[in-house]
Design an enzyme around this catalytic site. Structure first.
Site, PDB file in Angstrom:
ATOM      1  NE  ARG A  37       9.427  11.623   4.926  1.00 28.05           N
ATOM      2  CZ  ARG A  37       8.764  11.019   5.921  1.00 28.05           C
ATOM      3  NH1 ARG A  37       7.506  11.299   6.158  1.00 28.05           N
ATOM      4  NH2 ARG A  37       9.361  10.127   6.670  1.00 28.05           N
ATOM      5  CG  HIS A  67       0.616   2.206   2.612  1.00 26.04           C
ATOM      6  ND1 HIS A  67       0.498   3.381   1.908  1.00 26.04           N
ATOM      7  CD2 HIS A  67      -0.266   2.300   3.638  1.00 26.04           C
ATOM      8  CE1 HIS A  67      -0.418   4.149   2.497  1.00 26.04           C
ATOM      9  NE2 HIS A  67      -0.906   3.510   3.546  1.00 26.04           N
ATOM     10  CE1 TYR A  70       1.844   7.298   5.147  1.00 28.44           C
ATOM     11  CE2 TYR A  70       3.643   8.872   5.317  1.00 28.44           C
ATOM     12  CZ  TYR A  70       2.968   7.781   5.791  1.00 28.44           C
ATOM     13  OH  TYR A  70       3.413   7.188   6.914  1.00 28.44           O
ATOM     14  CG  HIS A 107      -3.634   7.245   2.026  1.00 27.35           C
ATOM     15  ND1 HIS A 107      -2.851   8.053   2.818  1.00 27.35           N
ATOM     16  CD2 HIS A 107      -3.623   6.020   2.619  1.00 27.35           C
ATOM     17  CE1 HIS A 107      -2.395   7.343   3.851  1.00 27.35           C
ATOM     18  NE2 HIS A 107      -2.845   6.100   3.734  1.00 27.35           N
ATOM     19  CD  GLU A 142      -5.171   3.437   4.958  1.00 25.60           C
ATOM     20  OE1 GLU A 142      -4.218   3.401   4.159  1.00 25.60           O
ATOM     21  OE2 GLU A 142      -5.032   3.577   6.187  1.00 25.60           O
ATOM     22  CG  ASP A 176      -6.206   3.210   9.562  1.00 17.96           C
ATOM     23  OD1 ASP A 176      -6.504   3.481  10.742  1.00 17.96           O
ATOM     24  OD2 ASP A 176      -5.056   3.319   9.107  1.00 17.96           O
ATOM     25  CG  HIS A 179      -7.382   6.285   8.795  1.00 10.27           C
ATOM     26  ND1 HIS A 179      -6.830   5.972   7.575  1.00 10.27           N
ATOM     27  CD2 HIS A 179      -6.348   6.726   9.568  1.00 10.27           C
ATOM     28  CE1 HIS A 179      -5.524   6.210   7.603  1.00 10.27           C
ATOM     29  NE2 HIS A 179      -5.207   6.650   8.806  1.00 10.27           N
ATOM     30  CG  HIS A 211      -4.061  -0.139   7.761  1.00 12.96           C
ATOM     31  ND1 HIS A 211      -3.993   0.933   6.898  1.00 12.96           N
ATOM     32  CD2 HIS A 211      -3.281  -1.111   7.229  1.00 12.96           C
ATOM     33  CE1 HIS A 211      -3.199   0.615   5.884  1.00 12.96           C
ATOM     34  NE2 HIS A 211      -2.768  -0.619   6.059  1.00 12.96           N
ATOM     35  CG  ASP A 224      -4.552   9.819   9.652  1.00 11.16           C
ATOM     36  OD1 ASP A 224      -4.120   8.919  10.404  1.00 11.16           O
ATOM     37  OD2 ASP A 224      -4.306   9.860   8.440  1.00 11.16           O
ATOM     38  CG  HIS A 226      -1.883   5.784  12.989  1.00 11.48           C
ATOM     39  ND1 HIS A 226      -1.426   4.868  12.084  1.00 11.48           N
ATOM     40  CD2 HIS A 226      -2.809   6.519  12.334  1.00 11.48           C
ATOM     41  CE1 HIS A 226      -2.041   5.051  10.925  1.00 11.48           C
ATOM     42  NE2 HIS A 226      -2.881   6.050  11.049  1.00 11.48           N
ATOM     43  CD  GLU A 256      -1.239   1.635   8.704  1.00 11.96           C
ATOM     44  OE1 GLU A 256      -2.335   2.107   9.084  1.00 11.96           O
ATOM     45  OE2 GLU A 256      -0.801   1.800   7.580  1.00 11.96           O
TER      46      GLU A 256
HETATM   47 ZN    ZN Z   1      -3.315   7.117   9.237  1.00 11.66          ZN
HETATM   48 FE    FE Z   2      -3.685   3.043   7.628  1.00 13.75          FE
HETATM   49 FE    FE Z   3      -2.402   4.434   4.947  1.00  7.84          FE
END
Ligand code: ZN
Ligand code: FE
Ligand code: FE
Length: 277
Positions: A37, A67, A70, A107, A142, A176, A179, A211, A224, A226, A256
């Site tokens: 975050r 990664h 986000y 992303h 991604e 992913d 995704h 992913h 999105d 998971h 994930e």
């Molecule tokens: Zn995701």
């Molecule tokens: Fe992912």
């Molecule tokens: Fe991701």
């Protein structure tokens, strides 16, 4: 052997993360470079990194996938938000030089009303300002679900970004499965067709990591969320076909899924059992 692992926390240090990888039966793994975050990154400790590399080498851990948080938006409209994303990416890449040969996944971003074309232009500019000659990390775009104003929900958008990056030999793609399913690529009923399309538009040689996630939402929902392996709309038969597909089976797979270490350990064992040696 199936190269599979899960998402781990680096909050206890790198060596502790390597031990978590071994505990779960992971041969590869993903982690956040910093608090997802946002905020600063802890300095990397030489002793801890040395111990991490020793454990990894002794146990065949490979394909470390960092990664990006986000919260960064590499195609933000606000100059200070855009600048923050670029500084974060550049800083992450310099730090990853301590783990040469790793991957850095991000992303592509949300165009926030500027339009997909402008988003693509800004993302490419972010990469051109961030990548430098001599980096030992492969940077991965991604595939996204296309929720909101997300860029990267279509393979064509990834292609356009790659085409505008000068050091594009440093770039790859992380696919992913949740995704792409949510984006409207039917990996359940037409995996061959989706991979042919990926090959035609982007090129399978760019595909470096998967992913591996199930999805809580229906096909084409652009959502999105998971789900655990076999618990969602992809389902175990489709996921079994994905890990065994000739074009994918040699790639590293990263879970994930909503799990703790125990849950990941079970999923990894399950998937290793479904892999055709
Ligand atoms: Zn995701
Ligand atoms: Fe992912
Ligand atoms: Fe991701």
């Amino acid at each position: 052997m199936l190269n599979i692992g899960c998402h781990l926390s680096v909050s206890g240090g790198y060596a502790a993360m390597a031990r978590d990888a071994l505990y779960t039966g992971s041969s590869c793994f993903q982690f956040f470079t910093r608090n997802p975050r946002g905020g600063g990154a802890k300095p990397m400790d030489d002793g801890d990194i040395g111990e991490f590399l020793r454990i990894a080498a002794e146990n065949g851990l490979n394909s470390f996938l960092a990664h990006a948080p986000y919260t960064i938006n590499p195609c933000a409209a606000k100059p200070e938000t855009l600048d923050f994303a670029r500084r974060t990416m550049a800083d992450d890449l310099e730090r990853l030089e301590l783990l040469p040969g790793s991957y850095y996944n991000f992303h592509p971003g949300s165009h926030v009303g500027q339009g997909t074309e402008q988003g693509i232009r800004l993302i490419a500019e972010s990469l051109n300002l961030t990548l430098r000659e001599g980096l030992h990390t492969t940077v991965l775009l991604e595939t996204m679900s296309g929720k909101g104003s997300e860029v990267g929900g279509r393979f064509e958008e990834l292609r356009e970004i790659i085409d505008r990056v000068e050091l594009s030999d440093r770039l790859g793609v992380c696919l992913d499965t949740c995704h792409v399913h949510d984006a409207g690529y039917d990996v359940v009923n037409d995996l061959d067709g989706v991979l042919e399309e990926f090959d035609r538009v982007v090129g399978l040689e760019r595909l470096r990591c998967i992913h591996l996630n199930d999805s809580k939402n229906p096909f084409g929902s652009h959502k999105d969320r998971h789900e655990v392996i076999g618990g969602g709309n992809l389902g175990l038969p489709a996921i079994t076909r994905i890990i065994n597909h000739p074009a994918l089976r040699a790639l590293p797979f990263y879970l994930e899924t909503p799990n703790d270490l125990e849950g990941y350990k079970k999923e990894i064992a399950l998937l290793r059992g479904l892999y055709q040696e």
